[in-house]
Design an enzyme around this catalytic site. Sequence first.
Site, PDB file in Angstrom:
ATOM      1  N   ASP A 104       1.282  -1.170  -0.289  1.00 57.87           N
ATOM      2  CA  ASP A 104       0.040   0.151   0.235  1.00 57.87           C
ATOM      3  C   ASP A 104       0.600   1.427   0.167  1.00 57.87           C
ATOM      4  O   ASP A 104       2.306   0.929   0.145  1.00 57.87           O
ATOM      5  CB  ASP A 104      -0.566   0.073   1.506  1.00 57.87           C
ATOM      6  N   ASP A 114       0.567   5.301   1.255  1.00 56.35           N
ATOM      7  CA  ASP A 114      -0.456   6.796   1.918  1.00 56.35           C
ATOM      8  C   ASP A 114      -0.460   5.203   3.536  1.00 56.35           C
ATOM      9  O   ASP A 114      -1.288   4.278   3.679  1.00 56.35           O
ATOM     10  CB  ASP A 114      -1.647   7.015   1.949  1.00 56.35           C
TER      11      ASP A 114
END
Length: 429
Positions: free
Chosen positions: A259, A261
């Site tokens: 992922d 952020d």
Amino acid sequence: MKVVIMAGGKGTRISSIASDIPKPMIKIEGKPVLEHEIECLRDQGFTDLIITVNHLGNIIMDYFGDGNKKSPTTGKPFGVQIEYYFEETPLGNAGALFRIKDKLTEDFLLLNADAIFEVDFNRFVQYHKEKGGIVTLFTHPNNHPYDSSLIFADEQGAVVRWAAKEDARPDYYRNRVNAGLHMISPEVLDAEITTSKVDLDRQLLKPLAGTGKIFVYDSPEYVKDMGTPERYEAVCKDFRDGKVKAKNLQNKQKAIFLDRDGTINKYVGFLRKIDEFELLPGVVEAIRKINESGYLAIVVTNQPVIARGEVSLKELEELHNKMETLLGKEGAYVDAIYYCPHHPHKGYEGERPQYKIECECRKPQPGMLLKAAKDFNIDLLQSWMVGDGENDIKAGIAAGCRTALIGQIAGFGQNGNFDSLLEFIGRVM
Ligand SMILES: [Zn+2]
């Protein structure tokens, strides 16, 4: 199909390892680099070779002969046909191509003899044919983009700009480096060249940028030059560890899906401005370890800011360029970035209606992971999804990956909780 191998260079920077033998004859695990290359080609059906030699070329010719003899190292036949072009005077790395032009009647593979590689060449050739250009460059991210030639391409893969080492480059750029493997059409040799020494990159290929005739082929496969003693040692170690062969895309790959952020960069809510992008502590080291481990590092990120009209595709690209540049400065890279630009909820001011859809890529849907698995022949069962939210874990589980939750205690069915990406790498890999 003919394969031309350029074996004429001088290895000045690694002369401390071997000064009396040509660079292509430097040994990796007891076997010359060039022999590794020839075996890789032969095993995939590429047996029609032309090798251009100059500096200490007799050593190469004595060793390989016409390809019908047995290898002095392995005792097995080389199993190829080799012709040589011997440069009496130095012709640069591409001058010899003009001298053997009459033998190059159809598209050919052009390779450097001083790199170790393990590549699915039929896949590369197929891509070249599909694109229909006169050149396809094999490109990849590497761990020293700051001193490598960078290739800039549009969404179709057409090269729009070529920044050689000495050229100015933007502050932030994608880590896409020319690996020195090419598919070339004989048409390239129609170029009007008046010098006898010819530099392949600067005189033949770079001028094609922006013409729509030259394309990139992005691949995470193993191609490394051995330009310095340190890089040579690293290649030898990877070879011993089996990491070179494993990365051929004919073989199933394993990946760490990341992922963005909150996992790679600091979470700031919807990230809109490039100045707000900041790598989290330990991330460079963690990603470098993934790179060294043989796993692919693949970013999968929801970016509803595109659908909401808050960030343009150009701005998103620039953000990712910043990420790649910051990582690259310290020897780390991601192999690919997938993003979902969609968002399902309609009716906001400034939104981009074409992205306001129910899609299959927005996490917790596994679409991005499944796409990556198809693109890179990834075994999802051998792979991990690492993220800081429920959507990441659910997407990972839906794709069949093992999952790791970063930075929170909650339970979403993940295989483990970790404080940071670095802690995950340290404990699991
Ligand atoms: Zn989507």
